[in-house]
Design an enzyme around this catalytic site. Structure first.
Site, PDB file in Angstrom:
ATOM      1  N   TYR A  25      62.700  22.878  16.910  1.00  0.00           N
ATOM      2  CA  TYR A  25      63.183  21.553  16.507  1.00  0.00           C
ATOM      3  C   TYR A  25      62.122  20.841  15.670  1.00  0.00           C
ATOM      4  O   TYR A  25      62.417  20.294  14.598  1.00  0.00           O
ATOM      5  CB  TYR A  25      63.545  20.736  17.756  1.00  0.00           C
ATOM      6  CG  TYR A  25      63.931  19.318  17.465  1.00  0.00           C
ATOM      7  CD1 TYR A  25      65.141  19.022  16.837  1.00  0.00           C
ATOM      8  CD2 TYR A  25      63.095  18.263  17.814  1.00  0.00           C
ATOM      9  CE1 TYR A  25      65.495  17.706  16.560  1.00  0.00           C
ATOM     10  CE2 TYR A  25      63.437  16.950  17.544  1.00  0.00           C
ATOM     11  CZ  TYR A  25      64.640  16.672  16.914  1.00  0.00           C
ATOM     12  OH  TYR A  25      64.981  15.371  16.641  1.00  0.00           O
ATOM     13  N   GLU A  47      70.417  10.109  20.414  1.00  0.00           N
ATOM     14  CA  GLU A  47      69.269   9.273  20.780  1.00  0.00           C
ATOM     15  C   GLU A  47      69.656   8.312  21.903  1.00  0.00           C
ATOM     16  O   GLU A  47      68.854   8.060  22.811  1.00  0.00           O
ATOM     17  CB  GLU A  47      68.724   8.508  19.574  1.00  0.00           C
ATOM     18  CG  GLU A  47      68.077   9.377  18.510  1.00  0.00           C
ATOM     19  CD  GLU A  47      66.836  10.133  18.956  1.00  0.00           C
ATOM     20  OE1 GLU A  47      66.251   9.802  20.014  1.00  0.00           O
ATOM     21  OE2 GLU A  47      66.431  11.061  18.239  1.00  0.00           O
ATOM     22  N   TRP A  55      63.908  14.466  25.772  1.00  0.00           N
ATOM     23  CA  TRP A  55      64.631  14.933  24.592  1.00  0.00           C
ATOM     24  C   TRP A  55      65.044  16.391  24.777  1.00  0.00           C
ATOM     25  O   TRP A  55      66.086  16.819  24.281  1.00  0.00           O
ATOM     26  CB  TRP A  55      63.795  14.754  23.333  1.00  0.00           C
ATOM     27  CG  TRP A  55      64.502  15.278  22.119  1.00  0.00           C
ATOM     28  CD1 TRP A  55      64.139  16.345  21.357  1.00  0.00           C
ATOM     29  CD2 TRP A  55      65.717  14.787  21.546  1.00  0.00           C
ATOM     30  NE1 TRP A  55      65.062  16.541  20.348  1.00  0.00           N
ATOM     31  CE2 TRP A  55      66.032  15.593  20.448  1.00  0.00           C
ATOM     32  CE3 TRP A  55      66.577  13.730  21.871  1.00  0.00           C
ATOM     33  CZ2 TRP A  55      67.162  15.389  19.652  1.00  0.00           C
ATOM     34  CZ3 TRP A  55      67.713  13.529  21.076  1.00  0.00           C
ATOM     35  CH2 TRP A  55      67.989  14.352  19.987  1.00  0.00           C
TER      36      TRP A  55
END
Length: 192
Positions: A25, A47, A55
């Protein structure tokens, strides 16, 4: 903490080195310019779902989110009804938080009324002026900026839910409005 050597010897932002998912990522997506209303709606939703969580939890469930939320096509999600909301609450492939799900659906309904490109334009209008110095340590990376505060306020004014200054800044980082790769990081490229 400064950039650290990854498995291939390349220096990277320290947060990216804990898993191969993060490395991929970090190296290929985070901080790269994202445009298009649907793509930005997806990042905005993810988000918001990440708020209060790692995350990595979101990253590992991203395909589940895409399936559950019709690939985050605003027009499709705007048509979701109460049955869809209940389906989402039962979907083990996503984060089953009622407030976050309801916000994602409500936001799609708001955005479906906007002109094409309007979300992209609003978000990118809050990108800071170029020339900001590259952070050298993770301590140099802010959680909130005046621009993210203004973006959150602008989105809320338009009826977008579940976005505060911290979530807005995470969106700005993820979508390349700011380049918070550390100065020595191999993934650092100029912000778009």
């Amino acid at each position: 903490m400064s950039a650290l050597a990854g498995p291939d010897g390349g220096l990277r932002c320290p947060w990216a080195l804990s898993t191969t998912d993060y490395i991929a990522y970090h190296d290929t997506e985070w901080g790269r310019a994202v445009h298009g209303d649907d793509a930005l709606y997806e990042r905005l939703c993810l988000e918001a779902f990440q708020s209060g969580l790692s995350w990595l939890t979101i990253l590992r469930r991203r395909e589940g989110f895409r399936t559950a939320f019709a690939d985050f096509r605003i027009a499709a999600v705007a048509r979701f009804d109460e049955r869809d909301a209940e389906r989402l609450l039962a979907d083990e492939g996503i984060i089953r938080n009622r407030a976050k799900i309801e916000a994602a659906l409500a936001n799609a309904r708001v955005l479906a009324q906007w002109k094409p490109g309007e979300l992209d334009e609003l978000i990118w209008s809050h990108a800071p002026e170029p020339g900001r110095p590259a952070p050298t340590t993770i301590e140099d990376v802010p959680a909130v900026t005046p621009e993210s505060t203004a973006l959150a306020k602008a989105l809320k004014k338009e009826g977008i839910r579940f976005v505060g200054p911290t979530t807005a800044y995470a969106l700005m980082q993820a979508c390349g409005l700011v380049n918070d790769h550390l100065a020595a990081c191999t993934a650092r490229t100029p912000a778009a």
